[in-house]
Scaffold this motif. Sequence first.
Motif, mmCIF file in Angstrom:
data_model
loop_
_atom_site.group_PDB
_atom_site.id
_atom_site.type_symbol
_atom_site.label_atom_id
_atom_site.label_comp_id
_atom_site.label_asym_id
_atom_site.label_seq_id
_atom_site.Cartn_x
_atom_site.Cartn_y
_atom_site.Cartn_z
ATOM 1 N N PHE A 122 0.836 -1.194 0.000
ATOM 2 C CA PHE A 122 0.000 0.000 0.000
ATOM 3 C C PHE A 122 0.877 1.252 0.000
ATOM 4 C CE2 PHE A 122 -2.193 3.314 2.465
ATOM 5 C CZ PHE A 122 -3.191 3.602 1.564
ATOM 6 N N TYR A 123 1.620 1.471 1.049
ATOM 7 C CA TYR A 123 2.381 2.708 1.181
ATOM 8 C C TYR A 123 3.630 2.730 0.310
ATOM 9 C CZ TYR A 123 4.886 6.594 3.258
ATOM 10 O OH TYR A 123 5.562 7.762 3.443
ATOM 11 N N HIS A 124 4.359 1.659 0.260
ATOM 12 C CA HIS A 124 5.641 1.625 -0.440
ATOM 13 C C HIS A 124 5.530 1.140 -1.881
ATOM 14 C CE1 HIS A 124 7.051 1.767 3.770
ATOM 15 N NE2 HIS A 124 7.871 2.635 3.236
ATOM 16 N N GLY A 125 4.434 1.430 -2.523
ATOM 17 C CA GLY A 125 4.273 1.111 -3.932
ATOM 18 C C GLY A 125 5.045 2.086 -4.800
ATOM 19 N N PRO A 126 5.043 1.877 -6.102
ATOM 20 C CA PRO A 126 5.789 2.755 -7.017
ATOM 21 C C PRO A 126 5.400 4.231 -6.905
ATOM 22 C CG PRO A 126 4.998 0.813 -8.185
ATOM 23 C CD PRO A 126 4.394 0.775 -6.816
ATOM 24 N N ASP A 127 4.123 4.507 -6.668
ATOM 25 C CA ASP A 127 3.699 5.909 -6.567
ATOM 26 C C ASP A 127 4.385 6.630 -5.416
ATOM 27 O OD1 ASP A 127 2.074 5.818 -8.768
ATOM 28 O OD2 ASP A 127 0.239 5.454 -7.627
ATOM 29 N N HIS A 128 4.631 5.925 -4.323
ATOM 30 C CA HIS A 128 5.320 6.531 -3.180
ATOM 31 C C HIS A 128 6.684 7.071 -3.615
ATOM 32 C CE1 HIS A 128 7.225 7.053 0.703
ATOM 33 N NE2 HIS A 128 8.114 6.146 0.402
ATOM 34 N N THR A 129 7.439 6.248 -4.308
ATOM 35 C CA THR A 129 8.774 6.658 -4.744
ATOM 36 C C THR A 129 8.702 7.695 -5.854
ATOM 37 O OG1 THR A 129 9.723 4.522 -4.135
ATOM 38 C CG2 THR A 129 10.960 5.842 -5.726
ATOM 39 N N LEU A 130 7.919 7.416 -6.878
ATOM 40 C CA LEU A 130 7.935 8.253 -8.080
ATOM 41 C C LEU A 130 7.175 9.570 -7.910
ATOM 42 C CD1 LEU A 130 7.387 5.360 -10.642
ATOM 43 C CD2 LEU A 130 9.551 6.379 -9.884
ATOM 44 N N SER A 131 6.088 9.560 -7.156
ATOM 45 C CA SER A 131 5.265 10.763 -7.044
ATOM 46 C C SER A 131 5.466 11.538 -5.749
ATOM 47 C CB SER A 131 3.783 10.389 -7.150
ATOM 48 O OG SER A 131 3.525 9.790 -8.400
ATOM 49 N N ASP A 132 5.950 10.869 -4.714
ATOM 50 C CA ASP A 132 6.118 11.528 -3.410
ATOM 51 C C ASP A 132 7.596 11.770 -3.081
ATOM 52 O OD1 ASP A 132 3.335 11.420 -3.040
ATOM 53 O OD2 ASP A 132 3.460 9.478 -2.037
ATOM 54 N N VAL A 133 8.362 10.688 -3.012
ATOM 55 C CA VAL A 133 9.745 10.784 -2.543
ATOM 56 C C VAL A 133 10.627 11.568 -3.510
ATOM 57 C CG1 VAL A 133 11.820 9.465 -1.958
ATOM 58 C CG2 VAL A 133 9.574 8.688 -1.171
ATOM 59 N N LEU A 134 10.627 11.208 -4.775
ATOM 60 C CA LEU A 134 11.529 11.895 -5.715
ATOM 61 C C LEU A 134 11.272 13.404 -5.791
ATOM 62 C CD1 LEU A 134 11.967 9.252 -8.534
ATOM 63 C CD2 LEU A 134 13.758 10.248 -7.112
ATOM 64 N N PRO A 135 10.015 13.866 -5.931
ATOM 65 C CA PRO A 135 9.809 15.314 -5.940
ATOM 66 C C PRO A 135 10.227 15.986 -4.623
ATOM 67 C CG PRO A 135 7.893 14.210 -6.848
ATOM 68 C CD PRO A 135 8.776 13.145 -6.270
ATOM 69 N N ALA A 136 9.962 15.326 -3.490
ATOM 70 C CA ALA A 136 10.344 15.904 -2.195
ATOM 71 C C ALA A 136 11.860 15.996 -2.065
ATOM 72 C CB ALA A 136 9.760 15.066 -1.053
ATOM 73 N N VAL A 137 12.548 14.944 -2.464
ATOM 74 C CA VAL A 137 14.008 14.944 -2.379
ATOM 75 C C VAL A 137 14.602 15.952 -3.358
ATOM 76 C CG1 VAL A 137 16.056 13.502 -2.790
ATOM 77 C CG2 VAL A 137 14.176 12.625 -1.417
ATOM 78 N N GLU A 138 13.989 16.087 -4.507
ATOM 79 C CA GLU A 138 14.463 17.090 -5.469
ATOM 80 C C GLU A 138 14.368 18.492 -4.863
ATOM 81 O OE1 GLU A 138 14.379 18.133 -10.157
ATOM 82 O OE2 GLU A 138 12.838 16.788 -9.380
ATOM 83 N N ARG A 139 13.249 18.783 -4.223
ATOM 84 C CA ARG A 139 13.093 20.097 -3.573
ATOM 85 C C ARG A 139 14.116 20.284 -2.455
ATOM 86 N NH1 ARG A 139 7.750 18.584 -4.141
ATOM 87 N NH2 ARG A 139 7.577 18.013 -1.951
ATOM 88 N N LEU A 140 14.335 19.241 -1.652
ATOM 89 C CA LEU A 140 15.323 19.334 -0.578
ATOM 90 C C LEU A 140 16.720 19.591 -1.130
ATOM 91 C CD1 LEU A 140 14.090 16.506 1.793
ATOM 92 C CD2 LEU A 140 14.216 18.937 2.331
ATOM 93 N N GLY A 141 17.047 18.946 -2.232
ATOM 94 C CA GLY A 141 18.350 19.176 -2.856
ATOM 95 C C GLY A 141 18.525 20.617 -3.286
ATOM 96 N N TYR A 142 17.480 21.190 -3.862
ATOM 97 C CA TYR A 142 17.541 22.599 -4.256
ATOM 98 C C TYR A 142 17.623 23.511 -3.035
ATOM 99 C CZ TYR A 142 16.502 21.412 -9.100
ATOM 100 O OH TYR A 142 16.559 20.890 -10.372
ATOM 101 N N MET A 143 16.861 23.176 -1.997
ATOM 102 C CA MET A 143 16.893 23.993 -0.783
ATOM 103 C C MET A 143 18.282 24.005 -0.147
ATOM 104 S SD MET A 143 13.186 22.949 0.895
ATOM 105 C CE MET A 143 13.840 23.086 2.522
ATOM 106 N N HIS A 144 18.977 22.870 -0.241
ATOM 107 C CA HIS A 144 20.323 22.767 0.331
ATOM 108 C C HIS A 144 21.402 23.215 -0.656
ATOM 109 C CE1 HIS A 144 19.517 20.931 4.236
ATOM 110 N NE2 HIS A 144 18.506 20.321 3.646
ATOM 111 N N ARG A 145 20.967 23.675 -1.835
ATOM 112 C CA ARG A 145 21.870 24.184 -2.865
ATOM 113 C C ARG A 145 22.972 23.180 -3.229
ATOM 114 N NH1 ARG A 145 21.074 29.310 0.179
ATOM 115 N NH2 ARG A 145 19.767 30.594 -1.180
ATOM 116 N N LEU A 146 22.553 21.946 -3.414
ATOM 117 C CA LEU A 146 23.510 20.914 -3.811
ATOM 118 C C LEU A 146 23.970 21.157 -5.240
ATOM 119 C CD1 LEU A 146 21.756 17.704 -2.449
ATOM 120 C CD2 LEU A 146 23.557 19.050 -1.351
#
Length: 130
Positions: free
Chosen positions: A23-47
Amino acid sequence: MNYEAALNYASRRLLDELPKDLFYHGPDHTLSDVLPAVERLGYMHRLDAKRHNILLTAAAFHDSGYIWQYRANEPLAAKLAMEALPGFDYTHDEVEHAARIIMATPLVKIGSKIMQSAGDDLLEQVNKDE
């Protein structure tokens, strides 16, 4: 490093091989939730681009261990990343770094609280924030 090809590979593995009853750890979790969130965090940390792509790569692979088992899946996800990423022109150091980030994601239950392990560097800590 060919991040796009690595992302396509990880995405295809998740879509094709994750158990359909997750339920929670399906493909949508990674592709639609985690990747966009991590992308934003990377920009916020100016990586820089390289570190940002390593972080995104780890995020793309971080739930792939669920293909094989639910508990203690992080070592399996890190192993898959370590096996696959050299084929996408990742250096040994880049592969190792992505694997360390993946291993920084497990949740630990302490009493009634759920804590997330903190990594040793900024990328591992950013990943735990997602």
